[in-house]
Design an enzyme around this catalytic site. Structure first.
Site, PDB file in Angstrom:
ATOM      1  N   THR A  10      11.275  -6.177  16.361  1.00 48.39           N
ATOM      2  CA  THR A  10      12.700  -6.167  16.689  1.00 48.39           C
ATOM      3  C   THR A  10      13.286  -7.566  16.814  1.00 48.39           C
ATOM      4  OG1 THR A  10      12.217  -6.094  19.058  1.00 48.39           O
ATOM      5  CG2 THR A  10      12.474  -3.976  17.923  1.00 48.39           C
ATOM      6  N   ASN A  29       0.834  -1.198   0.000  1.00 50.41           N
ATOM      7  CA  ASN A  29       0.000   0.000   0.000  1.00 50.41           C
ATOM      8  C   ASN A  29       0.875   1.258   0.000  1.00 50.41           C
ATOM      9  OD1 ASN A  29      -2.390   1.643   0.301  1.00 50.41           O
ATOM     10  ND2 ASN A  29      -3.365  -0.107   1.292  1.00 50.41           N
ATOM     11  N   HIS A  84      23.775   1.116  12.955  1.00 51.98           N
ATOM     12  CA  HIS A  84      24.813   2.114  13.192  1.00 51.98           C
ATOM     13  C   HIS A  84      25.363   1.962  14.606  1.00 51.98           C
ATOM     14  CE1 HIS A  84      23.844   4.325   9.486  1.00 51.98           C
ATOM     15  NE2 HIS A  84      22.603   3.960   9.741  1.00 51.98           N
ATOM     16  N   ARG A 121       5.459  -8.349  19.934  1.00 50.18           N
ATOM     17  CA  ARG A 121       5.537  -9.657  20.590  1.00 50.18           C
ATOM     18  C   ARG A 121       4.375 -10.519  20.121  1.00 50.18           C
ATOM     19  NH1 ARG A 121       1.922 -10.130  24.851  1.00 50.18           N
ATOM     20  NH2 ARG A 121       0.853  -8.198  25.455  1.00 50.18           N
ATOM     21  N   ASP A 167      19.987  -2.108   2.417  1.00 46.56           N
ATOM     22  CA  ASP A 167      21.444  -2.237   2.344  1.00 46.56           C
ATOM     23  C   ASP A 167      21.790  -3.726   2.314  1.00 46.56           C
ATOM     24  OD1 ASP A 167      22.842   0.689   3.424  1.00 46.56           O
ATOM     25  OD2 ASP A 167      20.698   0.374   3.665  1.00 46.56           O
ATOM     26  N   ALA A 210      -1.065  -3.236  13.346  1.00 49.24           N
ATOM     27  CA  ALA A 210      -0.708  -1.877  12.953  1.00 49.24           C
ATOM     28  C   ALA A 210       0.149  -1.198  14.021  1.00 49.24           C
ATOM     29  CB  ALA A 210      -1.967  -1.062  12.702  1.00 49.24           C
ATOM     30  N   ARG A 223      -0.741 -14.438  20.073  1.00 44.18           N
ATOM     31  CA  ARG A 223      -1.285 -15.798  20.084  1.00 44.18           C
ATOM     32  C   ARG A 223      -1.069 -16.428  18.716  1.00 44.18           C
ATOM     33  NH1 ARG A 223      -6.023 -15.734  17.209  1.00 44.18           N
ATOM     34  NH2 ARG A 223      -7.140 -13.737  17.045  1.00 44.18           N
TER      35      ARG A 223
END
Length: 220
Positions: free
Chosen positions: A178, A89, A119, A193, A97, A173, A196
Site C-alpha cells: 500500500t 507466473n 474509487h 512493510r 487504468d 508472498a 530488513r
C-alpha cells in the site's frame, strides 16, 4: 497513453483527476485488450511465437526475452510497460487504468495483481457524481504503479495504486503493498512493510547445503 492516439479521458487519467471508465473510447481500448487476453489464454504453452505476437499487440512495451505463463488479464494493456527478461507466473492481473511500469529482470509468482484505479469511499459517490450541467456520472481516478529492476514478487502479492517498488526488492508472498518500498528491501505483510535490507549475507554462498554441486560464481 495509447500508442497512436491519446484520448481526452486518458489525458485525465494521466493528470490524476476523475475520469469516466464508461467513456466509449476507453471501452474500445479495454474491449480490444480483453479480447487479446482471451486469445492469449486460449493458446498452448509451446505456441511461443503466437503468444509473443499477441503480447506485442496487447502490451504498450514488452522487453526482449520476457515471458508470461498465463492465464493473463490486462485491463488496457497499452498502459503497461514491461522491461527485458520479465517472467510472470500463472494468473497475472494488471488493472492498468493508469500507467504501470515494470523494470528489467523482474520475476512475479502466481496470482500477482497490480491495480491502479481508485474509487470514492462514500457509497453515494461511488454510484454517481455530477458533471457541471448536472448530468450524473460514474467516475473514478487512478494512480500509476512503478516496479523497478531486479524485483521478485512472491505468490498472491497485490500492489495498490500509486505504489513505487525500488530496484532489487523482494516482496513476500501474500503481501498487500500500500506504500512505497525503498530499493534493496525485503518487505512483506498486510499491509506490506520493510522487514530488513537485503545484503551480501543473503547470498546462497552462505548456504552450502542448498548449493550442493552448484556455485554462485562462474568457475574459472
Amino acid at each position: 497513453m495509447t500508442a497512436n492516439h491519446i484520448t481526452d479521458e486518458e489525458k485525465r487519467i494521466a493528470a490524476g483527476v476523475l475520469f469516466s471508465p464508461g467513456n466509449p473510447e476507453l471501452k474500445a481500448i479495454k474491449l480490444k485488450a480483453h479480447n487479446l487476453d482471451t486469445r492469449y489464454n486460449a493458446t498452448f504453452e509451446d505456441e511461443t511465437e503466437k503468444r509473443e505476437e499477441i503480447l506485442r499487440e496487447l502490451i504498450g512495451q514488452l522487453g526482449e526475452g520476457s515471458r508470461i505463463q498465463g492465464p493473463i488479464q490486462f485491463h488496457y494493456g497499452v498502459h503497461t510497460t514491461i522491461g527485458k527478461r520479465f517472467f510472470g507466473n500463472f494468473n497475472l492481473t494488471v488493472q492498468d487504468d493508469a500507467h504501470v511500469t515494470i523494470g528489467d529482470d523482474c520475476n512475479f509468482g502466481p496470482n500477482v495483481t497490480i491495480v491502479t484505479p481508485v474509487h470514492p469511499m462514500l457509497p453515494q459517490e461511488r454510484k454517481e457524481l455530477y458533471a457541471p450541467d448536472g448530468t450524473p456520472c460514474h467516475l473514478c481516478w487512478a494512480k500509476p504503479v512503478v516496479i523497478g529492476n531486479d524485483c521478485w514478487l512472491g505468490a498472491n502479492v497485490v500492489v495498490c495504486p500509486g505504489v513505487t517498488i525500488g530496484d532489487g526488492c523482494v516482496i513476500g508472498a501474500g503481501s498487500v503493498v500500500t506504500r512505497d518500498i525503498p530499493a534493496g528491501s525485503f518487505a512483506a505483510g498486510n499491509p506490506c512493510r520493510v522487514i530488513r535490507a537485503i545484503t551480501e549475507e543473503d547470498s546462497l554462498a552462505h548456504k552450502p547445503d542448498i548449493l550442493d554441486c552448484y556455485s554462485v560464481q562462474k568457475p574459472e
